[in-house]
Design a protein around this motif. Structure first.
Motif, short mmCIF file in Angstrom:
data_model
loop_
_atom_site.label_atom_id
_atom_site.label_comp_id
_atom_site.label_asym_id
_atom_site.label_seq_id
_atom_site.Cartn_x
_atom_site.Cartn_y
_atom_site.Cartn_z
N VAL A 38 -12.38 -5.20 -5.28
CA VAL A 38 -12.95 -4.36 -5.89
C VAL A 38 -12.55 -3.49 -6.67
CG1 VAL A 38 -12.57 -1.49 -4.79
CG2 VAL A 38 -11.82 -3.27 -3.02
N SER A 39 -13.53 -2.84 -7.51
CA SER A 39 -13.76 -2.08 -8.79
C SER A 39 -14.06 -0.45 -8.45
CB SER A 39 -14.63 -2.57 -9.83
OG SER A 39 -15.62 -2.55 -9.26
N SER A 41 0.99 -1.87 -7.07
CA SER A 41 0.50 -3.10 -7.17
C SER A 41 -0.75 -3.86 -6.40
CB SER A 41 1.42 -4.66 -7.66
OG SER A 41 1.88 -4.59 -6.26
N PHE A 42 -2.07 -4.69 -7.14
CA PHE A 42 -2.67 -5.23 -6.52
C PHE A 42 -3.05 -6.26 -7.19
CE2 PHE A 42 -3.67 -0.09 -6.70
CZ PHE A 42 -3.78 0.48 -5.40
N GLU A 43 -3.69 -7.56 -5.55
CA GLU A 43 -4.31 -8.41 -6.27
C GLU A 43 -5.52 -8.43 -7.40
OE1 GLU A 43 -5.99 -11.67 -2.77
OE2 GLU A 43 -6.56 -9.09 -2.23
N GLY A 87 -10.74 3.34 -2.77
CA GLY A 87 -10.39 1.91 -3.14
C GLY A 87 -9.43 1.07 -2.86
N ASP A 88 -8.28 1.31 -3.00
CA ASP A 88 -6.94 1.34 -2.81
C ASP A 88 -7.20 0.22 -1.40
OD1 ASP A 88 -6.19 2.50 -5.20
OD2 ASP A 88 -5.38 4.46 -3.91
N TYR A 89 -7.79 1.36 -0.50
CA TYR A 89 -7.23 1.09 1.45
C TYR A 89 -8.32 -0.27 1.10
CZ TYR A 89 -8.56 0.56 6.06
OH TYR A 89 -8.09 0.33 7.09
N LEU A 90 -9.61 -0.53 0.55
CA LEU A 90 -10.53 -1.20 0.77
C LEU A 90 -9.42 -2.68 -0.31
CD1 LEU A 90 -13.54 -0.82 -0.39
CD2 LEU A 90 -13.33 -1.67 1.77
N GLU A 138 1.18 -0.71 0.34
CA GLU A 138 0.23 -0.27 -0.31
C GLU A 138 0.53 1.08 -0.16
OE1 GLU A 138 -3.18 1.89 3.14
OE2 GLU A 138 -2.31 -0.04 3.24
N ASP A 139 0.62 1.82 -1.20
CA ASP A 139 1.34 3.52 -0.91
C ASP A 139 0.49 4.41 -1.63
OD1 ASP A 139 3.17 5.27 -1.26
OD2 ASP A 139 4.52 3.99 -2.39
#
Length: 328
Positions: free
Chosen positions: A312-313, A23-25, A302-305, A13-14
């Motif tokens: 998340v979208s 980068s996310f799942e 969205g990034d936090y979730l 998380e940045d």
């Protein structure tokens, strides 16, 4: 099963650094640790339809009422045009509705295992009196009651037909005293342990109140109290997706305090939605025009979730309506 289903993906998380790569799942639950094919079977009325809904949410390619002899053909078609992607897992329902084909299911499972296919049989069962009550409530005909037999007699026939299959099943779930939500939780605990949050599809979107309030949101957050970049001539024709606007919004003292409390609220309510079995959640974040503040906050939300394991979208409903005359 536990070791195979361990979630190994980490999400850095940045949130606030300019130009930082994040980068996310993947938006679907990782399937590589799940069985290649799950065969859902069991007593009629024990919850097979609800089970298939869960597998759809988990990202499986699902086929209902498939004759056992066609399972191998379906596996061979994976990756072909119009067929499930080769990397996707399959979930199929095989049951007594296929009367002439169903007795072959045990042999087909054994054949798949000999071929090295990672197959898992999920058998759903329930007490006879509960099955009778469910059929009476639904007013549907039991698949083995076509010759004038009673529901109880049809259930007895089916139970005898399924005896060997129940004995070889990898998982037997008794749904006698289960609510649909409990069945969903049980299946996720077997096939997606540690990924329960991924069963909830979350949409976070920004909007502008001047273009109309949202009608489909479960949660609405009004961020018009935050300082508005619109009144800065250098920012007016940018959006919350641009770094100067994002920094203007996110680095304000008011925003830092708000984000802290907003995330605390999300930390409180989101596990409740998961526990309740909710499948889809819409979070709407609004400002005046849906161009600056709501966009930046929606992206941050969205990034936090995502960083907390949710699927998340993020969308921006009214961004296309942002004024661009000064740029043209």
């Amino acid at each position: 099963m536990d070791a195979r289903h361990e979630n190994r993906e980490k999400i850095p998380e940045d949130e606030y650094e300019d130009g930082a790569e994040r980068s996310f799942e993947k938006d679907t639950i990782a399937l590589e640790d799940m069985p290649e094919i799950v065969i859902v079977t069991g007593m009629s009325g024990a919850g097979r339809t609800e089970a298939m809904h869960v597998f759809e949410d988990l990202g499986f390619f699902c086929v209902d009422n498939l004759p056992a002899s066609l399972i191998g053909n379906l596996l061979a078609l994976k990756g072909m045009p119009g067929q499930p992607d080769a990397s996707r897992r399959l979930a199929v329902v095989c049951d007594a509705r296929n009367r002439d084909f169903f007795p072959n299911l045990k042999g087909e499972v054994e054949k798949l295992e000999r071929e090295g296919i990672d197959v898992c049989v999920l058998f759903l069962d329930a007490a006879d009196d509960k099955l009778v009550a469910r059929y009476k409530s639904s007013r549907r005909r039991h698949p083995l009651c076509t010759d004038g037999t009673t529901i109880a007699q049809g259930i007895e026939r089916e139970r005898q037909m399924l005896y060997d299959l129940r004995e070889m099943a990898h998982h037997v779930v008794d749904t006698t005293d289960m609510l649909p939500q409990q069945l969903r939780e049980t299946i996720r605990s077997i096939f997606a342990r540690g990924n329960e949050r991924r069963g909830l599809a979350v949409t976070v979107y920004s909007f502008g109140f001047k273009h109309g309030a949202p009608t489909d949101a479960d949660l609405v957050m009004d961020v018009r109290f935050l300082p508005n970049p619109y009144y800065d001539p250098d920012l007016r024709f940018l959006t919350g997706l641009d770094a100067p606007v994002r920094d203007f919004v996110m680095y304000r003292e008011e925003t830092v305090e708000f984000v802290k409390r907003w995330r605390a609220l999300l930390d409180c309510v989101m596990p409740g939605y998961v526990a309740e079995g909710k499948q889809q959640l819409a979070i709407a974040i609004g400002c005046t025009g849906g161009q600056h503040r709501s966009v930046a906050i929606a992206e941050s939300t969205g990034d936090y979730l995502k960083s907390n394991g949710y699927r998340v979208s993020v969308a921006h409903r009214d961004l296309k309506l942002a004024p661009r005359a000064a740029q043209e």
